[in-house]
Design an enzyme around this catalytic site. Structure first.
Site: not given
Length: 134
Positions: A26-28
């Protein structure tokens, strides 16, 4: 050939991914959305682009933006968000409180889960709400 930008993993496989793994994904996803949003809206150019990206992807800002979407989450999405918030993180950046970092991790886990589930329209919908007024 697998289309990793538009992947749709089976639910059993996604359940096998840790909360930290979902947040990693999700960070990416979030950073790609932010960078695309900044470019599309002409919000920054040159070295200001990096600064603008960092301002939107830092944990305090993610925690703030997460609050905008919480009322819109389905029960299933709320469960994933809680799972991400309760993830056992080992270090918290100095510029964020524990609560902010937990909220940011929860948001990232939710975005990672939605992405890996192939629910790209939902990712876009929630991101649009998060970015309203920015």
């Amino acid at each position: 050939m697998t289309d990793y930008l538009h992947i749709q993993l089976p639910p059993d496989q996604i359940r096998g991914i840790s909360s930290i793994g979902l947040a990693h994904m999700g960070d990416a996803v979030y950073e790609l959305l932010v960078r695309t949003w900044l470019c599309a809206h002409g919000k920054a150019t040159g070295k200001g682009l990096h600064r603008a990206t960092v301002a939107l992807v830092c944990a305090p800002k993610q925690a703030e933006l997460a609050q905008r979407i919480l009322p819109l989450l389905t029960e299933e999405e709320q469960a994933v968000f809680r799972r991400g918030r309760n993830a056992n993180v080992h270090s918290i950046p100095a510029h964020a409180s524990r609560a902010q970092y937990q909220q940011a991790t929860a948001l990232e886990a939710l975005l990672g889960w939605l992405h890996l589930s192939g629910r790209h329209d939902r990712v876009e919908q929630l991101f649009a709400v998060m970015m309203e007024g920015e």
